[in-house]
Design a protein around this motif. Structure first.
Motif, PDB file in Angstrom:
ATOM      1  N   ASP A  51      57.859  48.214  67.905  1.00 43.79           N
ATOM      2  CA  ASP A  51      59.235  48.515  67.525  1.00 43.79           C
ATOM      3  C   ASP A  51      60.091  47.252  67.531  1.00 43.79           C
ATOM      4  O   ASP A  51      59.758  46.247  68.140  1.00 43.79           O
ATOM      5  N   ARG A  52      61.238  47.340  66.846  1.00 39.58           N
ATOM      6  CA  ARG A  52      62.232  46.263  66.794  1.00 39.58           C
ATOM      7  C   ARG A  52      61.604  44.959  66.306  1.00 39.58           C
ATOM      8  O   ARG A  52      61.844  43.887  66.847  1.00 39.58           O
ATOM      9  N   THR A  53      60.789  45.071  65.276  1.00 40.86           N
ATOM     10  CA  THR A  53      60.148  43.897  64.705  1.00 40.86           C
ATOM     11  C   THR A  53      60.607  43.729  63.258  1.00 40.86           C
ATOM     12  O   THR A  53      61.642  44.246  62.868  1.00 40.86           O
ATOM     13  N   VAL A  54      59.850  42.999  62.450  1.00 45.28           N
ATOM     14  CA  VAL A  54      60.269  42.675  61.087  1.00 45.28           C
ATOM     15  C   VAL A  54      60.518  43.943  60.268  1.00 45.28           C
ATOM     16  O   VAL A  54      59.668  44.829  60.196  1.00 45.28           O
ATOM     17  N   SER A  55      61.707  44.006  59.659  1.00 45.55           N
ATOM     18  CA  SER A  55      62.081  45.157  58.841  1.00 45.55           C
ATOM     19  C   SER A  55      62.018  44.869  57.346  1.00 45.55           C
ATOM     20  O   SER A  55      61.825  45.785  56.552  1.00 45.55           O
ATOM     21  N   TRP A  56      62.202  43.600  56.961  1.00 49.74           N
ATOM     22  CA  TRP A  56      62.276  43.258  55.541  1.00 49.74           C
ATOM     23  C   TRP A  56      61.387  42.061  55.261  1.00 49.74           C
ATOM     24  O   TRP A  56      61.478  41.032  55.933  1.00 49.74           O
ATOM     25  N   LEU A  57      60.535  42.195  54.252  1.00 47.61           N
ATOM     26  CA  LEU A  57      59.591  41.138  53.894  1.00 47.61           C
ATOM     27  C   LEU A  57      59.708  40.851  52.406  1.00 47.61           C
ATOM     28  O   LEU A  57      59.580  41.751  51.572  1.00 47.61           O
ATOM     29  N   TYR A  58      59.951  39.584  52.079  1.00 49.67           N
ATOM     30  CA  TYR A  58      60.145  39.168  50.690  1.00 49.67           C
ATOM     31  C   TYR A  58      59.042  38.193  50.287  1.00 49.67           C
ATOM     32  O   TYR A  58      58.969  37.074  50.797  1.00 49.67           O
ATOM     33  N   LEU A  59      58.185  38.638  49.381  1.00 43.50           N
ATOM     34  CA  LEU A  59      57.085  37.826  48.854  1.00 43.50           C
ATOM     35  C   LEU A  59      57.207  37.685  47.338  1.00 43.50           C
ATOM     36  O   LEU A  59      56.233  37.364  46.659  1.00 43.50           O
ATOM     37  N   ASN A  60      58.387  37.914  46.818  1.00 43.24           N
ATOM     38  CA  ASN A  60      58.581  37.925  45.373  1.00 43.24           C
ATOM     39  C   ASN A  60      58.486  36.525  44.767  1.00 43.24           C
ATOM     40  O   ASN A  60      58.717  35.514  45.422  1.00 43.24           O
ATOM     41  N   ASN A  61      58.102  36.509  43.498  1.00 45.05           N
ATOM     42  CA  ASN A  61      58.027  35.276  42.710  1.00 45.05           C
ATOM     43  C   ASN A  61      57.094  34.237  43.328  1.00 45.05           C
ATOM     44  O   ASN A  61      57.475  33.099  43.596  1.00 45.05           O
ATOM     45  N   ASN A  62      55.871  34.678  43.578  1.00 46.57           N
ATOM     46  CA  ASN A  62      54.790  33.785  43.957  1.00 46.57           C
ATOM     47  C   ASN A  62      53.675  33.920  42.920  1.00 46.57           C
ATOM     48  O   ASN A  62      53.945  34.291  41.770  1.00 46.57           O
ATOM     49  N   ARG A  63      52.438  33.636  43.329  1.00 44.33           N
ATOM     50  CA  ARG A  63      51.303  33.718  42.407  1.00 44.33           C
ATOM     51  C   ARG A  63      50.204  34.621  42.959  1.00 44.33           C
ATOM     52  O   ARG A  63      49.023  34.427  42.670  1.00 44.33           O
ATOM     53  N   LEU A  64      50.603  35.599  43.741  1.00 48.33           N
ATOM     54  CA  LEU A  64      49.639  36.523  44.329  1.00 48.33           C
ATOM     55  C   LEU A  64      48.953  37.334  43.237  1.00 48.33           C
ATOM     56  O   LEU A  64      49.596  37.791  42.288  1.00 48.33           O
ATOM     57  N   THR A  65      47.645  37.532  43.380  1.00 46.28           N
ATOM     58  CA  THR A  65      46.883  38.268  42.367  1.00 46.28           C
ATOM     59  C   THR A  65      46.365  39.615  42.861  1.00 46.28           C
ATOM     60  O   THR A  65      45.927  40.433  42.051  1.00 46.28           O
ATOM     61  N   SER A  66      46.397  39.849  44.165  1.00 49.81           N
ATOM     62  CA  SER A  66      45.937  41.132  44.699  1.00 49.81           C
ATOM     63  C   SER A  66      46.585  41.383  46.049  1.00 49.81           C
ATOM     64  O   SER A  66      47.101  40.460  46.696  1.00 49.81           O
ATOM     65  N   ILE A  67      46.554  42.652  46.464  1.00 50.41           N
ATOM     66  CA  ILE A  67      47.015  43.045  47.795  1.00 50.41           C
ATOM     67  C   ILE A  67      45.825  43.689  48.486  1.00 50.41           C
ATOM     68  O   ILE A  67      45.352  44.745  48.078  1.00 50.41           O
ATOM     69  N   GLY A  68      45.338  43.040  49.530  1.00 53.90           N
ATOM     70  CA  GLY A  68      44.095  43.439  50.163  1.00 53.90           C
ATOM     71  C   GLY A  68      44.222  44.618  51.107  1.00 53.90           C
ATOM     72  O   GLY A  68      45.317  45.117  51.377  1.00 53.90           O
ATOM     73  N   GLN A  87      51.550  37.903  40.172  1.00 49.36           N
ATOM     74  CA  GLN A  87      50.520  38.109  39.153  1.00 49.36           C
ATOM     75  C   GLN A  87      49.508  39.150  39.636  1.00 49.36           C
ATOM     76  O   GLN A  87      48.327  39.089  39.321  1.00 49.36           O
ATOM     77  N   ILE A  88      50.004  40.105  40.407  1.00 54.62           N
ATOM     78  CA  ILE A  88      49.138  41.089  41.062  1.00 54.62           C
ATOM     79  C   ILE A  88      48.466  41.989  40.032  1.00 54.62           C
ATOM     80  O   ILE A  88      49.125  42.615  39.209  1.00 54.62           O
ATOM     81  N   GLN A  89      47.138  42.042  40.117  1.00 61.31           N
ATOM     82  CA  GLN A  89      46.356  42.909  39.244  1.00 61.31           C
ATOM     83  C   GLN A  89      45.796  44.117  39.988  1.00 61.31           C
ATOM     84  O   GLN A  89      45.584  45.166  39.381  1.00 61.31           O
ATOM     85  N   TYR A  90      45.565  43.951  41.286  1.00 58.86           N
ATOM     86  CA  TYR A  90      44.914  45.023  42.044  1.00 58.86           C
ATOM     87  C   TYR A  90      45.637  45.257  43.359  1.00 58.86           C
ATOM     88  O   TYR A  90      45.958  44.314  44.088  1.00 58.86           O
ATOM     89  N   VAL A  91      45.879  46.534  43.657  1.00 56.48           N
ATOM     90  CA  VAL A  91      46.470  46.947  44.929  1.00 56.48           C
ATOM     91  C   VAL A  91      45.457  47.836  45.638  1.00 56.48           C
ATOM     92  O   VAL A  91      45.150  48.940  45.164  1.00 56.48           O
ATOM     93  N   ASP A  92      44.925  47.361  46.755  1.00 58.25           N
ATOM     94  CA  ASP A  92      43.979  48.182  47.504  1.00 58.25           C
ATOM     95  C   ASP A  92      44.689  49.452  47.984  1.00 58.25           C
ATOM     96  O   ASP A  92      45.835  49.386  48.448  1.00 58.25           O
ATOM     97  N   PRO A  93      44.042  50.610  47.883  1.00 59.94           N
ATOM     98  CA  PRO A  93      44.719  51.857  48.270  1.00 59.94           C
ATOM     99  C   PRO A  93      45.083  51.941  49.746  1.00 59.94           C
ATOM    100  O   PRO A  93      45.877  52.800  50.136  1.00 59.94           O
ATOM    101  N   THR A  94      44.529  51.055  50.577  1.00 58.43           N
ATOM    102  CA  THR A  94      44.900  51.037  51.997  1.00 58.43           C
ATOM    103  C   THR A  94      45.890  49.921  52.322  1.00 58.43           C
ATOM    104  O   THR A  94      46.215  49.704  53.490  1.00 58.43           O
ATOM    105  N   ALA A  95      46.374  49.214  51.310  1.00 57.96           N
ATOM    106  CA  ALA A  95      47.220  48.035  51.546  1.00 57.96           C
ATOM    107  C   ALA A  95      48.439  48.346  52.404  1.00 57.96           C
ATOM    108  O   ALA A  95      48.852  47.527  53.231  1.00 57.96           O
TER     109      ALA A  95
END
Length: 205
Positions: A51-68, A87-95
């Motif tokens: 609890d009381r940890t990171v609430s907002w994460l911004y990874l926009n405008n990079n070159r990521l190709t997948s979410i593991g 440049q994300i092409q694949y999102v793992d269903p457990t991401a």
């Protein structure tokens, strides 16, 4: 509580335990860099657990190709994540598994072609932007019952009519694909009404 802003630094990679010595972080900005992958363990430190940890994460405008698999699983307090403009092409269903408090996810302006079942089943998730991708299919069990809005703007091979007709959307969820609003900014942090010139009252809730 504070935030860490590493945006606009042309970062190409990061040490896996970079944040381990930091506590009470509420927001992390890694926007506008050149990240091609997120190293295992980057979000495993004390600021990302419990609890009381990171609430907002911004990874926009990079070159990521997948979410593991289970990439954010320790971030139980995370409420919003912005990954638009990669440049994300694949999102793992457990991401996004384990994100019990997440209510908004922005994956707009990527190259995702399919969303598998179970991907967005988080119990508090209300807003998902998938606009400006390459979507051809969303499996029927992709979204959970808490969904309020999903944006499919500018996916030439998948429309709201098609998604609704195939039973993809939960009862009561609104789908937007008319070009007025791609939720480019608003979906990543609820309360922000900036939405390509179209004000959606959902942001006021």
């Amino acid at each position: 509580a504070t935030g860490i802003n590493l945006s606009d630094n042309m970062i190409t990679d990061m040490p896996p335990r970079l944040f381990d010595d930091h506590e009470l972080i509420r927001s992390v900005w890694l926007s506008n860099n050149r990240l091609e992958a997120i190293p295992d363990g980057l979000f495993d430190g004390p600021s990302f657990r419990g609890d009381r940890t990171v609430s907002w994460l911004y990874l926009n405008n990079n070159r990521l190709t997948s979410i593991g698999p289970r990439l954010f699983s320790r971030m139980h307090d995370l409420q919003g994540i912005d990954m638009h403009g990669n440049q994300i092409q694949y999102v793992d269903p457990t991401a996004f598994n384990g994100l019990d408090m997440i209510n908004s996810i922005d994956l707009s302006r990527n190259n995702v072609s399919m969303i598998e079942g179970g991907t967005f089943m988080n119990k508090e998730l209300r807003f998902v932007s998938l606009s400006h991708n390459q979507l051809t299919r969303i499996e029927s069990s992709a979204f959970g019952p808490s969904l309020d809005h999903v944006w499919l703007t500018a996916n030439a091979n998948l429309t709201c009519a098609g998604a609704g007709g195939s039973g993809v959307l939960p009862s009561g969820a609104e789908c937007i694909d008319d070009g007025w609003c791609d939720a480019k900014w608003g979906v990543s942090r609820l309360g922000n009404s900036v939405c390509d010139g179209f004000h959606d009252s959902a942001y006021e809730s």
